[in-house]
Design a protein around this motif. Structure first.
Motif, PDB file in Angstrom:
ATOM      1  N   GLY A 182       0.898  -1.198  -0.086  1.00 52.91           N
ATOM      2  CA  GLY A 182       0.026  -0.068  -0.135  1.00 52.91           C
ATOM      3  C   GLY A 182       0.754   1.111   0.045  1.00 52.91           C
ATOM      4  N   LYS A 183       1.972   1.266   0.675  1.00 58.89           N
ATOM      5  CA  LYS A 183       2.935   2.369   0.839  1.00 58.89           C
ATOM      6  C   LYS A 183       3.192   3.026  -0.591  1.00 58.89           C
ATOM      7  CE  LYS A 183       2.808   3.672   5.138  1.00 58.89           C
ATOM      8  NZ  LYS A 183       2.410   4.956   5.658  1.00 58.89           N
ATOM      9  N   LEU A 215      -5.029  -2.041  -0.075  1.00 56.58           N
ATOM     10  CA  LEU A 215      -5.538  -3.340   0.570  1.00 56.58           C
ATOM     11  C   LEU A 215      -6.324  -3.921  -0.567  1.00 56.58           C
ATOM     12  CD1 LEU A 215      -6.410  -2.461   4.120  1.00 56.58           C
ATOM     13  CD2 LEU A 215      -4.434  -3.622   3.330  1.00 56.58           C
ATOM     14  N   GLY A 216      -7.056  -3.436  -1.458  1.00 55.36           N
ATOM     15  CA  GLY A 216      -7.803  -4.060  -2.490  1.00 55.36           C
ATOM     16  C   GLY A 216      -6.724  -4.791  -3.488  1.00 55.36           C
ATOM     17  N   PHE A 217      -5.665  -3.955  -3.571  1.00 52.99           N
ATOM     18  CA  PHE A 217      -4.885  -4.579  -4.536  1.00 52.99           C
ATOM     19  C   PHE A 217      -4.157  -5.655  -4.115  1.00 52.99           C
ATOM     20  CE2 PHE A 217      -0.517  -4.725  -6.684  1.00 52.99           C
ATOM     21  CZ  PHE A 217      -0.948  -4.429  -8.121  1.00 52.99           C
ATOM     22  N   LEU A 261     -12.809  -7.720  -0.805  1.00 56.33           N
ATOM     23  CA  LEU A 261     -11.973  -6.692  -1.979  1.00 56.33           C
ATOM     24  C   LEU A 261     -12.877  -5.881  -2.235  1.00 56.33           C
ATOM     25  CD1 LEU A 261     -10.275  -6.519  -4.404  1.00 56.33           C
ATOM     26  CD2 LEU A 261     -11.114  -8.217  -5.468  1.00 56.33           C
ATOM     27  N   GLN A 262     -14.404  -6.397  -2.415  1.00 56.42           N
ATOM     28  CA  GLN A 262     -15.363  -5.406  -2.818  1.00 56.42           C
ATOM     29  C   GLN A 262     -15.621  -4.344  -1.884  1.00 56.42           C
ATOM     30  OE1 GLN A 262     -16.765  -5.430  -5.943  1.00 56.42           O
ATOM     31  NE2 GLN A 262     -15.262  -7.079  -6.223  1.00 56.42           N
ATOM     32  N   TYR A 263     -15.493  -4.727  -0.405  1.00 56.09           N
ATOM     33  CA  TYR A 263     -15.621  -3.503   0.324  1.00 56.09           C
ATOM     34  C   TYR A 263     -14.553  -2.611   0.068  1.00 56.09           C
ATOM     35  CZ  TYR A 263     -14.775  -1.152   4.777  1.00 56.09           C
ATOM     36  OH  TYR A 263     -14.365  -0.206   5.873  1.00 56.09           O
ATOM     37  N   LEU A 288     -10.658  -1.743 -12.176  1.00 56.06           N
ATOM     38  CA  LEU A 288     -10.001  -2.668 -12.993  1.00 56.06           C
ATOM     39  C   LEU A 288      -9.095  -3.501 -12.079  1.00 56.06           C
ATOM     40  CD1 LEU A 288      -8.953  -3.245 -15.987  1.00 56.06           C
ATOM     41  CD2 LEU A 288      -7.178  -1.501 -15.666  1.00 56.06           C
ATOM     42  N   ILE A 289      -8.771  -2.816 -11.035  1.00 58.20           N
ATOM     43  CA  ILE A 289      -7.969  -3.618 -10.038  1.00 58.20           C
ATOM     44  C   ILE A 289      -8.830  -4.671  -9.242  1.00 58.20           C
ATOM     45  CG2 ILE A 289      -7.028  -3.519  -7.433  1.00 58.20           C
ATOM     46  CD1 ILE A 289      -5.709  -0.668  -8.480  1.00 58.20           C
ATOM     47  N   ALA A 290      -9.861  -4.404  -9.192  1.00 56.17           N
ATOM     48  CA  ALA A 290     -11.076  -5.460  -8.468  1.00 56.17           C
ATOM     49  C   ALA A 290     -11.281  -6.669  -9.584  1.00 56.17           C
ATOM     50  CB  ALA A 290     -12.440  -4.962  -8.500  1.00 56.17           C
TER      51      ALA A 290
END
Length: 294
Positions: A182-183, A215-217, A261-263, A288-290
């Motif tokens: 994330g950073k 976090l999603g990534f 992920l969706q959250y 797109l990441i999702a």
């Protein structure tokens, strides 16, 4: 993807790739070192971090190319981290993006030095960016060092290694990935916001966006390590399981990981809307990441 997003990503990715190799070619450095640095840069990749930086600048109505030096620096640091991650003393990987890893081609010593070269050259590029005033350059260097260093990516990598063969809590896992993955995403987004001229409230919204996007990534990465196609990914799947690492699917089940992920995707897009900017491209990149497959 929409036509606008495709065109934006293709145009800026092509420019970035050209400039990455041009910058290495201009160095007065040993040819083998330049070859090793270029080798991993030429392997390609999603280039999601620099593309996010460009898209954030565009959301302010400014020319994304203003962020080119920062984008080059960011991708060099990301690439150095991959070279070092692949080393036998780290993840011991033979393939990266479908090609032999750097140390398999150039040997461990040269791979380490190629990573070192990319890391240090990155800061030179920002320091030399005369399109930014000196105070902004110092601020950007400070932010990049924080995001890439012991409080950020490097510290996250250490925590990730120490977490192998252990059962982590979901909070511990999120903390690792917020730093490890994330950073650098945060740098892309906050650097773009700084160049774009963000005010304090917008910076806070972009910080929230970067947190949830990061976090999603990583959750998407964990899912792909189980369900991904090796030919598309360019590396073996199941490596996390082989190292007995805690992942989102292992802690939450695959269904739970996909819900999480969706959250994070939902919260990332909500944070974008709070900026009151033209964030259509950023929202599409978030989607797109999702659903990415590589």
């Amino acid at each position: 993807m929409t036509t606008d997003l495709n065109q934006f990503m293709d145009t800026h990715k092509e420019l970035l790739n050209e400039q990455l190799l041009l910058k290495i070619s201009e160095l007065e450095a040993p040819p083998k070192l330049k070859d090793a640095m270029s080798y991993s840069l030429k392997a390609g990749g999603k280039r999601i971090r620099p593309l996010l930086l460009f898209a954030v600048i565009k959301s302010f109505g400014k020319d994304p190319i203003l962020g080119l030096p920062a984008a080059l620096a960011l991708e060099m640091i990301h690439t150095y981290s991959l070279i070092h991650d692949d080393l036998p003393s780290m993840d011991n990987d033979d393939l990266r993006r479908g090609l032999p890893t750097n140390h398999k081609v150039y040997g461990e010593a040269m791979a380490i030095l190629a990573g070192d070269g990319l890391l240090t050259y990155a800061f030179e590029l920002i320091a030399a960016d005369t399109s930014l005033n000196p105070a902004t350059r110092v601020s950007m260097i400070h932010l990049l060092a924080q995001c890439a260093g012991p409080e950020g990516m490097v510290g996250g990598q250490v925590a990730d290694m120490e977490g192998e063969n252990k059962s982590l809590t979901i909070n511990e896992l999120e903390n690792i990935h917020h730093r490890k993955t994330g950073k650098l995403l945060s740098f892309a987004i906050l650097a773009g916001a700084t160049i774009g001229g963000a005010v304090e409230d917008q910076i806070r919204s972009f910080q929230q966006f970067s947190y949830h996007l990061g976090l999603g990534f990583q959750i998407s990465d964990d899912i792909l390590d189980v369900e991904g196609d090796e030919d598309v990914l360019g590396k073996p799947v199941g490596s996390d399981t082989g190292r007995q690492k805690s992942t989102y699917p292992s802690l939450l089940t695959m269904e739970g990981a996909k819900k999480q992920l969706q959250y994070h995707i939902h919260e990332a897009k909500a944070a974008l809307r709070e900026t009151k900017l033209s964030t259509g491209l950023l929202e599409q990149m978030t989607d797109l990441i999702a659903v990415r497959t590589y």
